[in-house]
Design an enzyme around this catalytic site. Structure first.
Site, PDB file in Angstrom:
ATOM      1  N   ARG A  93      31.685  31.437  20.098  1.00 52.91           N
ATOM      2  CA  ARG A  93      31.331  32.866  20.065  1.00 52.91           C
ATOM      3  C   ARG A  93      30.363  33.250  18.944  1.00 52.91           C
ATOM      4  NH1 ARG A  93      31.883  33.634  25.179  1.00 52.91           N
ATOM      5  NH2 ARG A  93      33.928  34.267  25.921  1.00 52.91           N
ATOM      6  N   ASP A 122      37.835  37.804  21.804  1.00 53.02           N
ATOM      7  CA  ASP A 122      36.381  37.648  21.784  1.00 53.02           C
ATOM      8  C   ASP A 122      35.663  38.885  21.263  1.00 53.02           C
ATOM      9  OD1 ASP A 122      36.283  35.020  22.562  1.00 53.02           O
ATOM     10  OD2 ASP A 122      36.376  35.504  24.696  1.00 53.02           O
ATOM     11  N   SER A 169      39.571  34.304  35.338  1.00 51.82           N
ATOM     12  CA  SER A 169      38.584  34.575  34.295  1.00 51.82           C
ATOM     13  C   SER A 169      38.358  33.265  33.531  1.00 51.82           C
ATOM     14  CB  SER A 169      39.124  35.674  33.370  1.00 51.82           C
ATOM     15  OG  SER A 169      38.308  35.748  32.240  1.00 51.82           O
TER      16      SER A 169
HETATM   17  N1  ARG Z   1      42.362  32.775  24.499  1.00 50.89           N
HETATM   18  C1  ARG Z   1      41.240  31.991  24.199  1.00 50.89           C
HETATM   19  C2  ARG Z   1      40.654  32.339  22.870  1.00 50.89           C
HETATM   20  O1  ARG Z   1      40.820  33.433  22.406  1.00 50.89           O
HETATM   21  C3  ARG Z   1      40.230  31.927  25.292  1.00 50.89           C
HETATM   22  C4  ARG Z   1      39.800  33.172  25.979  1.00 50.89           C
HETATM   23  C5  ARG Z   1      38.729  32.820  26.929  1.00 50.89           C
HETATM   24  N2  ARG Z   1      38.288  33.814  27.828  1.00 50.89           N
HETATM   25  C6  ARG Z   1      38.366  33.716  29.162  1.00 50.89           C
HETATM   26  N3  ARG Z   1      37.783  34.608  29.858  1.00 50.89           N
HETATM   27  N4  ARG Z   1      39.036  32.766  29.765  1.00 50.89           N
HETATM   28  O2  ARG Z   1      40.004  31.503  22.259  1.00 50.89           O
END
Ligand code: ARG
Length: 391
Positions: A93, A122, A169
């Site tokens: 990110r 995120d 997702s």
């Molecule tokens: N929970 C994980 C993190 O915060 C991944 C989130 C990923 N997003 C998704 N749309 N699958 O690192």
């Protein structure tokens, strides 16, 4: 002209953001920034196609090597994991956010946007980098409190087609694939095989296979004796491991906000490399280094999970970690078999291992010397036990 740069993936959330930034936020010019950190080629192609249709300008940045060298390699050195799962989404990110900022500056944009909801991690990771500039930060999903049903409706009204098979997702980069949402939000729901794309079912794995990974100063540099750059090595290990069903994680994770979330990940190369790296460390680092590094690694991982990579502590920890990695060179063999990757051999020129001293078949060390040590060992505990007559 009011310009905004958007971190764009081509998925539902970020696609809906484009007309929203125009209609709701009054921007005339939306720049969709697609950062390639190793998503599948078809995803990048689709994002470009959509970006072309919906936005005023789209830019694709190939950040794969930078991602591997400057983000994934430090993660390997730090054995980066959060609550037992190997960090994946979080490590990419800041890089994506930084690339968006760069484009925004170049294009003279006055705002930065992302499609994160107000429920996950995120948003915080993007926001932190975005807010380090003096540009406006816009997160339409969060600000308008949109849920997926509403997004689908808005998308349909704006001619944005999201195929029905995209019910999960997904966040994907070269290092990890995370799957969440829909039925997976029920922690009692057993994931169907079709959520996985990188890994075969462990029970369908072929015969066991032994692979060898070479490390130099904590960085993986070769596979089965062949030198490979980071991107190639990870791609290859994902295929090797994936074939054997290595690297599936199904967990309950504590998000930064405190919400517990059910997460599924596939990360074969990451699983293999972290296992191998940690094992090599146990051969070359002292007991004291290992104990202390565990604390450093876990603090490092917390920072990365929270996206706090601009905290000076992050640099401080990296400096310590880097110093420990000077001796983490050598090779590790692992056996891949039906979902498992187990270390079966390791070697290093810096091994703090003395076969003569430890061997049951060798007299180099006089066992009698240990007797003196033993007489002091647990001295206080023995006095305490004697008092209590309680053995
Ligand atoms: N929970 C994980 C993190 O915060 C991944 C989130 C990923 N997003 C998704 N749309 N699958 O690192």
């Amino acid at each position: 002209m009011k310009k905004v740069a958007l971190a764009y993936s081509g998925g539902l959330d970020t696609s809906v953001c484009i007309p929203l930034l125009k209609e709701h936020y009054g921007y005339d010019y939306v720049i969709a920034v697609i950062v390639d950190v190793g998503q599948p080629e078809e995803d990048i192609n689709e994002a470009q196609k959509r970006g072309k249709e919906l936005s005023d300008k789209y830019v694709t940045i190939d950040a794969k090597s930078e991602f591997v060298n400057d983000y994934v390699f430090p993660l390997i050195k730090a054995n980066g994991n959060y609550e037992g799962y190997i960090l994946g989404t979080s490590i990419a990110r800041p890089l994506i956010a930084r690339k968006v900022v760069k484009v925004a500056i170049k294009e003279g944009a006055e705002a930065l946007a992302h499609g994160c909801t107000g429920k996950g991690n995120d948003q915080l990771r993007f926001d932190l980098i975005f807010r380090s500039t003096d540009m406006r930060v816009i997160a339409p999903m969060r600000e308008l409190n949109l849920i997926r049903k509403e997004e689908h409706k808005y998308a349909a009204e704006h001619g944005i087609e999201i195929s029905a098979d995209k019910k999960w997702s997904i966040d994907e980069n070269i290092w990890s694939r995370s799957i969440e949402g829909d039925l997976l939000e029920d922690p009692t729901f057993i994931p169907p095989e079709d959520i996985f794309k990188w890994t075969a079912s462990p029970e369908d794995g072929p015969d066991a296979e032994i692979i060898e990974i070479g490390f130099e100063c904590g960085i993986p540099t070769s596979l089965n004796g062949k030198a490979l750059d980071g991107v190639k090595l990870i791609e290859r290990l994902n295929r090797f491991g994936g074939k054997h069903g290595v690297g599936r994680t199904d967990m309950i994770e504590d998000r930064v906000l405190g919400l517990k979330a059910r997460e599924n990940y596939e990360h074969p190369a990451a699983t293999i490399l972290l296992k191998a790296h940690k094992n090599l460390e146990s051969l070359v680092l002292t007991r004291n280094e290992l104990r202390f590094k565990e604390i450093v690694d876990s603090t490092w991982s917390e920072l990365v999970y929270q996206g706090l990579v601009i905290d000076p502590l992050y640099d401080d920890l990296n400096a310590f970690i880097k110093s420990t990695q000077k001796r983490v060179s050598g090779s590790v063999k692992l056996r891949l078999f039906k979902g498992r990757a187990g270390v079966v051999a390791r070697s290093s020129p810096y091994a703090l291992y003395s076969k003569e001293m430890v061997s049951f078949d060798d007299k180099t060390l006089d066992q009698k010397d240990a007797e003196g040590y033993s007489k002091y060992h647990g001295f206080q505990a023995r006095l305490y036990k004697a008092d209590n007559q309680n053995l």
